[in-house]
Design a protein around this motif. Structure first.
Motif, PDB file in Angstrom:
ATOM      1  N   TYR A 115      -4.244 -54.144   4.345  1.00  0.00           N
ATOM      2  CA  TYR A 115      -5.037 -52.945   3.823  1.00  0.00           C
ATOM      3  C   TYR A 115      -5.550 -53.281   2.425  1.00  0.00           C
ATOM      4  CZ  TYR A 115      -6.557 -47.932   2.937  1.00  0.00           C
ATOM      5  OH  TYR A 115      -7.106 -47.011   2.275  1.00  0.00           O
ATOM      6  N   SER A 116      -4.822 -53.632   1.504  1.00  0.00           N
ATOM      7  CA  SER A 116      -5.281 -53.815   0.310  1.00  0.00           C
ATOM      8  C   SER A 116      -6.134 -54.967  -0.106  1.00  0.00           C
ATOM      9  CB  SER A 116      -3.858 -53.944  -0.903  1.00  0.00           C
ATOM     10  OG  SER A 116      -3.285 -55.233  -0.541  1.00  0.00           O
ATOM     11  N   HIS A 117      -5.872 -55.982   0.598  1.00  0.00           N
ATOM     12  CA  HIS A 117      -6.806 -57.074   0.385  1.00  0.00           C
ATOM     13  C   HIS A 117      -8.056 -56.727   0.914  1.00  0.00           C
ATOM     14  CE1 HIS A 117      -3.943 -59.871  -1.795  1.00  0.00           C
ATOM     15  NE2 HIS A 117      -3.167 -59.488  -0.534  1.00  0.00           N
ATOM     16  N   LEU A 118      -8.105 -56.402   2.212  1.00  0.00           N
ATOM     17  CA  LEU A 118      -9.519 -56.036   2.989  1.00  0.00           C
ATOM     18  C   LEU A 118     -10.196 -54.836   2.170  1.00  0.00           C
ATOM     19  CD1 LEU A 118      -8.472 -56.537   6.580  1.00  0.00           C
ATOM     20  CD2 LEU A 118      -9.827 -57.874   5.188  1.00  0.00           C
ATOM     21  N   LEU A 119      -9.782 -54.188   1.633  1.00  0.00           N
ATOM     22  CA  LEU A 119     -10.368 -52.957   0.999  1.00  0.00           C
ATOM     23  C   LEU A 119     -10.801 -53.565  -0.228  1.00  0.00           C
ATOM     24  CD1 LEU A 119     -11.106 -50.094   0.500  1.00  0.00           C
ATOM     25  CD2 LEU A 119      -9.033 -49.705  -0.535  1.00  0.00           C
ATOM     26  N   ARG A 120     -10.229 -54.401  -0.989  1.00  0.00           N
ATOM     27  CA  ARG A 120     -10.624 -55.233  -2.217  1.00  0.00           C
ATOM     28  C   ARG A 120     -11.672 -55.946  -1.922  1.00  0.00           C
ATOM     29  NH1 ARG A 120     -11.881 -55.122  -7.397  1.00  0.00           N
ATOM     30  NH2 ARG A 120     -11.185 -57.126  -8.519  1.00  0.00           N
ATOM     31  N   ALA A 121     -11.741 -56.623  -0.794  1.00  0.00           N
ATOM     32  CA  ALA A 121     -13.012 -57.598  -0.372  1.00  0.00           C
ATOM     33  C   ALA A 121     -14.150 -56.810  -0.144  1.00  0.00           C
ATOM     34  CB  ALA A 121     -12.697 -58.280   0.974  1.00  0.00           C
ATOM     35  N   ALA A 122     -13.977 -55.628   0.448  1.00  0.00           N
ATOM     36  CA  ALA A 122     -15.184 -54.714   0.837  1.00  0.00           C
ATOM     37  C   ALA A 122     -15.601 -54.248  -0.222  1.00  0.00           C
ATOM     38  CB  ALA A 122     -14.753 -53.415   1.922  1.00  0.00           C
ATOM     39  N   GLU A 123     -14.793 -53.960  -1.544  1.00  0.00           N
ATOM     40  CA  GLU A 123     -15.000 -53.359  -2.635  1.00  0.00           C
ATOM     41  C   GLU A 123     -16.084 -54.332  -3.438  1.00  0.00           C
ATOM     42  OE1 GLU A 123     -11.810 -49.928  -3.565  1.00  0.00           O
ATOM     43  OE2 GLU A 123     -11.606 -51.942  -4.312  1.00  0.00           O
ATOM     44  N   LEU A 124     -15.584 -55.753  -3.493  1.00  0.00           N
ATOM     45  CA  LEU A 124     -16.264 -56.717  -4.086  1.00  0.00           C
ATOM     46  C   LEU A 124     -17.590 -57.102  -3.614  1.00  0.00           C
ATOM     47  CD1 LEU A 124     -13.071 -59.026  -5.032  1.00  0.00           C
ATOM     48  CD2 LEU A 124     -14.357 -57.693  -6.713  1.00  0.00           C
ATOM     49  N   GLY A 125     -17.487 -57.258  -2.231  1.00  0.00           N
ATOM     50  CA  GLY A 125     -18.628 -57.113  -1.364  1.00  0.00           C
ATOM     51  C   GLY A 125     -19.679 -58.441  -1.443  1.00  0.00           C
ATOM     52  N   GLN A 126     -19.297 -59.556  -1.729  1.00  0.00           N
ATOM     53  CA  GLN A 126     -20.229 -60.661  -1.522  1.00  0.00           C
ATOM     54  C   GLN A 126     -20.811 -60.652  -0.482  1.00  0.00           C
ATOM     55  OE1 GLN A 126     -20.854 -62.606  -4.218  1.00  0.00           O
ATOM     56  NE2 GLN A 126     -19.178 -61.384  -5.388  1.00  0.00           N
ATOM     57  N   GLU A 127     -20.231 -60.414   0.631  1.00  0.00           N
ATOM     58  CA  GLU A 127     -20.717 -60.310   2.334  1.00  0.00           C
ATOM     59  C   GLU A 127     -20.467 -59.028   2.423  1.00  0.00           C
ATOM     60  OE1 GLU A 127     -22.438 -61.984   3.866  1.00  0.00           O
ATOM     61  OE2 GLU A 127     -22.815 -64.143   2.837  1.00  0.00           O
ATOM     62  N   PRO A 128     -21.025 -57.610   1.823  1.00  0.00           N
ATOM     63  CA  PRO A 128     -20.519 -56.372   2.401  1.00  0.00           C
ATOM     64  C   PRO A 128     -20.345 -55.971   3.660  1.00  0.00           C
ATOM     65  CG  PRO A 128     -22.474 -56.436   1.378  1.00  0.00           C
ATOM     66  CD  PRO A 128     -22.189 -57.779   1.176  1.00  0.00           C
ATOM     67  N   MET A 129     -21.323 -56.462   4.651  1.00  0.00           N
ATOM     68  CA  MET A 129     -21.375 -55.892   5.916  1.00  0.00           C
ATOM     69  C   MET A 129     -20.033 -56.344   6.592  1.00  0.00           C
ATOM     70  SD  MET A 129     -25.347 -55.764   6.852  1.00  0.00           S
ATOM     71  CE  MET A 129     -25.697 -57.398   6.548  1.00  0.00           C
ATOM     72  N   VAL A 130     -19.829 -57.631   6.503  1.00  0.00           N
ATOM     73  CA  VAL A 130     -18.834 -58.532   7.118  1.00  0.00           C
ATOM     74  C   VAL A 130     -17.320 -57.948   6.757  1.00  0.00           C
ATOM     75  CG1 VAL A 130     -17.782 -60.896   7.278  1.00  0.00           C
ATOM     76  CG2 VAL A 130     -20.025 -60.710   7.559  1.00  0.00           C
ATOM     77  N   GLN A 131     -17.322 -57.844   5.361  1.00  0.00           N
ATOM     78  CA  GLN A 131     -16.016 -57.399   4.753  1.00  0.00           C
ATOM     79  C   GLN A 131     -15.690 -55.953   5.302  1.00  0.00           C
ATOM     80  OE1 GLN A 131     -17.646 -58.742   1.134  1.00  0.00           O
ATOM     81  NE2 GLN A 131     -16.382 -60.696   1.388  1.00  0.00           N
ATOM     82  N   GLN A 132     -16.879 -55.045   5.462  1.00  0.00           N
ATOM     83  CA  GLN A 132     -16.615 -53.499   5.719  1.00  0.00           C
ATOM     84  C   GLN A 132     -16.075 -53.875   7.354  1.00  0.00           C
ATOM     85  OE1 GLN A 132     -19.915 -50.983   5.039  1.00  0.00           O
ATOM     86  NE2 GLN A 132     -19.780 -51.309   2.929  1.00  0.00           N
ATOM     87  N   ALA A 133     -16.525 -54.505   7.960  1.00  0.00           N
ATOM     88  CA  ALA A 133     -16.253 -54.814   9.520  1.00  0.00           C
ATOM     89  C   ALA A 133     -14.971 -55.319   9.553  1.00  0.00           C
ATOM     90  CB  ALA A 133     -17.375 -55.829  10.091  1.00  0.00           C
ATOM     91  N   ASN A 134     -14.627 -56.130   8.892  1.00  0.00           N
ATOM     92  CA  ASN A 134     -13.010 -56.563   8.733  1.00  0.00           C
ATOM     93  C   ASN A 134     -12.098 -55.383   8.326  1.00  0.00           C
ATOM     94  OD1 ASN A 134     -13.736 -59.049   9.688  1.00  0.00           O
ATOM     95  ND2 ASN A 134     -13.750 -59.893   7.315  1.00  0.00           N
ATOM     96  N   PHE A 135     -12.450 -54.400   7.337  1.00  0.00           N
ATOM     97  CA  PHE A 135     -11.651 -53.609   6.911  1.00  0.00           C
ATOM     98  C   PHE A 135     -11.384 -52.422   8.071  1.00  0.00           C
ATOM     99  CE2 PHE A 135     -11.451 -49.288   4.831  1.00  0.00           C
ATOM    100  CZ  PHE A 135     -10.030 -49.319   4.138  1.00  0.00           C
ATOM    101  N   PHE A 136     -12.563 -52.137   8.808  1.00  0.00           N
ATOM    102  CA  PHE A 136     -12.573 -51.211   9.909  1.00  0.00           C
ATOM    103  C   PHE A 136     -11.649 -51.877  11.055  1.00  0.00           C
ATOM    104  CE2 PHE A 136     -15.473 -48.787   7.710  1.00  0.00           C
ATOM    105  CZ  PHE A 136     -16.082 -47.855   8.568  1.00  0.00           C
ATOM    106  N   ALA A 137     -11.364 -53.107  11.172  1.00  0.00           N
ATOM    107  CA  ALA A 137     -10.591 -53.728  12.183  1.00  0.00           C
ATOM    108  C   ALA A 137      -9.176 -53.543  12.021  1.00  0.00           C
ATOM    109  CB  ALA A 137     -10.908 -55.288  12.136  1.00  0.00           C
TER     110      ALA A 137
END
Length: 1018
Positions: free
Chosen positions: A545-567
């Motif tokens: 949770y913490s790593h995927l949320l951090r990735a989504a917040e940093l958002g280099q590829e925000p759509m992909v990282q949000q999708a991973n967070f939703f997974a």
């Protein structure tokens, strides 16, 4: 505009325009170099999203058969994507640009050299250019790359070109004729003609520009060294100029100069100590690339100021010296830009080290020169800008010796490492060339050779690591990635190190992951990959949770990282919803799909409508397909408009691998929108074509048949799924067979097998079912003493074998009104099927006034009333009951049928046609519906449509004796005698011995009549 700043302003128009154009190219080269420095590896190595599917079973439908829960299951897919650091790309434009800049710079230098006054300097300049051209190894281009190792290198082409260039150069230099543009054009035409010949008739390599760009790396570094040594003092000279202006003439200027010069020198010395690992202060330093950029721009004005004192007797600065120097500067900056753009870190470090060493040495030399000559206050009458290089005490050449000595000390101190690095850089470049030519073995050899010169070079080690991974030597790749990471850690090498450890040592992967994030805490890709790792491990949801949320917040590829967070939600069944954290997810199929997976898992409907605009192309990506499929599973009732979209994607050959899933999505939508006919045919086709690989298609069509009480067809589908390792299907098969009286023996066999072999509670269930299904079950099992559930099941499975009195005795003993009502409704259907309409009506009267039953049973009672009213011909009353009925999925077809009957009763036969067609689509397994629809068409003399109704029915229920009998008679009515004869034979095979004689008499009577009519007609 300041004429001193734009010193070429007073030149002749042609030279002024030409120099301005070249100067703009030079500035673009400097900008290109700085952009490469700013981007670093991020401008070269791509992050490649690599998708993976996580499969979750979901229940898409549920119903009961004799209190057994039957569920339709489907696979739903979550899209997760990790970021894989790609290989160093072979980008053609980089090499074409570098090749063009090399040629342009050489033309400038060569053309300008013809204006050199002294023969020795002219000869040195031309010889240097010839060495540069000779280093390109042009003669070796005449063979294929794979034969290069056996090639005995000749220099015939080089000798020919050298002869031509020397002859033309001597002619221009000796006769002093020909304007600069003419000379430039002459040399340019020689280059073009020679290049065209090599390309068309000599070269066998595809990447010729890449070949030359990489083979000339060494000589490019040599000329770059000349340039940085000539101009290494430019920044301190600028400091001195400002210091003099600040202090004013007649005053002591050495103090501010020494302060700022000292800061400048200290910056470079600390950078040197930091880069060599001697100190670890992590201060901010001005990088050598920035120093080189500043120096390159200042060099033109600096060289102009030194003309009278240092080289005026060799070449005139305006315009020929200026053009020569800008050519040399352009070659230097473009070479470093090329190093950045190709990711050649060894070559980058060569230029950085040479720049650093030269700047330290020449800055010290300059300081010595200033202190020796200008330590006293400058006289007020002296213009320092004009007289600086006219040293009153010591010439700059003696001070420059100090600078060269310091530079040499740095070189000796490094054990000639810059030379080794330039060799490594050249070998890496040549390896890249062979990789582009498809010669991987040769490429690997050159990468290894580069390691011999610079064993920590990033590009060579990184590429070797990728080659090992490509050949599935995971552990063997680690030393190369570790070596690449040792000199300068990067998120790219870390990503491969992590990925390898995730495969071979998950515990070590966690440790390495924390180290990677310590070095690169803002790398969204590393955070994402670690989050995916924890998600797949399934044991540390908080870390995922913490790593995927951090990735989504940093958002280099925000759509992909949000999708991973939703997974995370379907993987860990987290509390709340993903949209509680990410309030406004970006429109992306992966994100919306993963949200749908979560909702399908918990049985909730999405609040979103389907958004076709987020599917960007007619060729579907995996995420696009999953989005379509999961939406069709989540909201099939509202997804009917999606059917044309699915059909559009099915038409494109590029989507062939997705067609089965698109068809499944379409079938599920059809089913829930009352097109059971097409849905079941589609699923049957999918089961036949895809069932060998995925038994869930057989399972799904089996449950659909089962729901519509097509027990034998359902049992066959369950059996196919069971044979393909879907083990639970044997239980569903036994349940389906139990509800079909003609299959009782097979059902008993299945239940016996389960009773003997099952190790779970289904063994007890099987023994109970064997009691229900045995011939003398009433004697073997004291039914009246059992539970209400058991009594209901006994009645359900034995309606065909017990009389009405036996039924009444058992049903009276049931205490629960729901079971009592359910059992009675089952018996009513049985009596209607047997033609005992009066008995069915009596049983229905017994239910009048029953209170306290479930809403589902109340609806079922309304549905039974519709059947009874229709059978009795009480159509007016039927219409009133229909208004109150909210039909289920399996009842909707009958509702259409009853509505059609009402229209027929009103003499609106044409209007009834459409409703009959809807009835067939929604309830395609009832022969009565086909018969009534055909009869309505026959009534309107639409015989072909009546015939097609039966053809349509036989396509989905080919084993229906009743439907085959009706089809046989329709064939006779239309005088299709041969079809009628074949249909009669098939009817005889399907129909029971009890019913067949009566049908045979009707058939023979009509057959004789049709034959007689045919004879009369003749």
């Amino acid at each position: 505009m300041n004429t001193e700043l734009f010193f070429w302003k007073h030149w002749k128009l042609g030279y002024k325009s030409w120099f301005s154009f070249i100067f703009l190219i030079f500035l673009a080269s400097v900008a290109y170099m700085l952009w490469g420095w700013h981007q670093g590896a991020a401008g070269v190595i791509p992050w490649i999203p690599e998708g993976e599917l996580l499969t979750y079973p979901v229940v898409t439908g549920q119903f009961q058969d004799a209190l057994f829960e039957i569920s339709t299951e489907a696979d739903t897919f979550t899209i997760i994507q990790r970021f894989v650091a790609g290989e160093y790309p072979i980008r053609a434009w980089v090499y074409y640009m570098q090749f063009g800049l090399i040629c342009f710079s050489l033309l400038l230098v060569l053309t300008s050299a013809t204006y050199i006054k002294q023969k020795i300097w002219f000869g040195g300049a031309v010889l240097t250019i010839l060495f540069f051209i000779g280093s390109a190894n042009i003669d070796a281009m005449s063979i294929s790359p794979s034969e290069w190792m056996e090639f005995t290198n000749s220099k015939l082409l080089f000798a020919f070109l050298s002869g031509v260039l020397v002859a033309v150069s001597l002619a221009f230099q000796h006769y002093k004729k020909g304007a600069y543009p003419l000379r430039f054009l002459a040399f340019g035409l020689i280059f073009i003609a020679f290049g065209a010949y090599v390309k068309l008739y000599h070269s066998k390599v595809e990447w010729a520009a890449m070949y030359i760009s990489n083979y000339t790396v060494l000589m490019g570094a040599v000329l770059g060294l000349v340039f940085v040594i000539l101009n290494g003092h430019q920044i301190v000279h600028l400091i001195f100029t400002f210091a003099v202006q600040g202090s004013g003439a007649g005053r002591n200027h050495s103090t501010p100069f020494m302060i700022f010069s000292g800061v400048y020198l200290l910056n470079m010395l600390l950078f040197y100590l930091e880069s060599n690992g001697i100190i670890h202060w992590h201060l901010y330093y001005i990088p050598p690339t920035i120093l080189l950029a500043i120096t390159a721009v200042l060099s033109l004005w600096g060289m102009k100021g030194r003309e009278r004192a240092h080289y005026g007797d060799i070449i005139s600065f305006e315009p020929y010296g200026a053009l020569l120097f800008v050519g040399l500067a352009l070659l230097t900056t473009s070479s470093l830009a090329f190093a950045y753009s190709s990711g050649n870190d060894s070559l980058v470090e060569v230029y950085e080290d040479l720049t650093l060493y030269a700047h330290v040495g020449m800055a010290l030399a300059y300081c010595v020169y200033v202190l020796m000559n200008y330590i006293d206050p400058i006289p007020e009458h002296l213009d320092i800008k004009k007289t600086f290089w006219d040293a009153p005490r010591s010439e700059f050449s003696w001070s420059a010796f100090v600078g060269i000595l310091v530079f040499a000390i740095f070189i000796f101190r490094s054990d000639y490492f810059p030379y080794k690095q330039v060799q490594a850089a050249q070998n890496v470049g040549i390896a890249d060339f062979y990789r582009a030519e498809g010669e991987e073995k040769l490429a690997e050899g050159y990468y290894r050779t580069a390691q011999g010169y610079d064993f920590l070079n990033h590009k060579g080690n990184y590429t070797l690591g990728l080659l090992y991974r490509k050949n599935n030597f995971q552990a063997e790749s680690l030393p190369y990635f570790e070596a690449a990471n040792r000199r300068k850690p990067s998120p790219y090498t870390y990503s491969h190190i992590l990925d390898v450890y995730m495969r071979i040592d998950p515990l070590e992967a966690r440790t390495r992951g924390q180290i990677a994030l310590f070095d690169f805490p803002k790398s969204s890709e590393l955070n994402n990959n670690l989050g995916i790792f924890y998600l797949q491990k399934g044991d540390l949801p908080d870390s995922a949770y913490s790593h995927l949320l951090r990735a989504a917040e940093l958002g280099q590829e925000p759509m992909v990282q949000q999708a991973n967070f939703f997974a995370l939600w379907p993987a860990f069944n987290l509390k709340g919803k993903p949209t509680d954290v990410i309030k406004e997810p970006l429109p992306y199929t992966g994100t919306y799909n993963n949200e749908l997976v979560y909702l399908n898992r918990i049985g909730e409907k999405s609040t979103r409508s389907f958004e076709p605009q987020i599917i960007k192309d007619t060729t579907l990506e995996t995420a696009d397909l999953c989005y379509i499929l999961n939406f069709a599973l989540n909201k099939p009732e509202t997804a009917l408009p999606l059917i044309p979209t699915i059909q559009k994607y099915e038409r494109f050959k590029s989507n062939d691998s997705f067609v089965s899933f698109l068809a499944y999505a379409r079938a599920n939508i059809w089913l829930h929108n009352h097109n059971t006919y097409d849905a079941c045919l589609q699923m049957q086709t999918l089961a036949e074509n895809m069932g060998a690989n995925d038994p869930k298609f057989h399972h799904a069509v089996g449950t659909w048949y089962h729901r519509f009480e097509q027990y034998k067809m359902a049992a066959d589908a369950y059996h196919e799924a069971f044979m393909r390792m879907k083990v639970n299907e044997s239980l569903n098969e036994a349940i389906a067979l139990s509800s079909e009286p003609s299959q009782r023996a097979s059902a008993i066999e299945k239940w016996t097998e389960r009773a003997e072999k099952a190790k779970d509670e289904t063994a007890i269930m099987a023994r109970d079912m064997l009691l229900h299904l045995s011939k003398d079950s009433l004697n073997k099992m004291p039914v009246l003493n059992r539970s209400d559930e058991a009594k209901y099941q006994y009645l359900h499975f034995n309606n065909t074998s017990i009389d009405l009195q036996g039924f009444s005795n058992v049903v009276k003993s049931i205490q629960d009104l729901n079971y009592k009502t359910k059992a009675t409704l089952d018996r009513i259907y049985f009596e209607m099927d047997e033609g005992s309409l009066q008995t069915a009506l009596l049983l229905r009267e017994q239910l009048t006034g029953v209170l306290g039953i479930s809403s589902d049973l109340l609806r079922e009672m309304q549905f039974v009333d519709c059947h009874l009213l229709h059978r009795n011909g009480r159509i007016t009353e039927l219409a009133a009951v229909l208004k109150e009925l909210t039909p289920t999925l399996t009842q909707k077809g009958w509702v259409y049928f009853f509505e059609a009957a009402i229209l027929e009763n009103q003499n609106r036969a044409s209007a009834a046609n459409e409703l009959y067609e809807k009835a067939i689509l929604a309830q395609p397994f009832e022969a009565e519906i086909y018969e009534m629809a055909a009869a309505n068409y026959n009534k309107q003399k639409l015989y072909d449509k009546a015939y097609n109704v039966y053809i349509k029915g036989l396509a989905i229920i080919p084993r229906s004796a009743k439907l085959y009998a009706a089809y046989t008679m329709q064939c006779l009515e239309q005088s299709y005698m041969s079809y009628a004869e074949k249909a009669f034979e098939r009817t005889q095979q399907l129909m029971s011995e009890k019913d067949f004689p009566a049908f045979k008499r009707r058939y023979e009577a009509l057959y004789e009549l049709k034959n007689r009519e045919s004879s009369d007609w003749k």
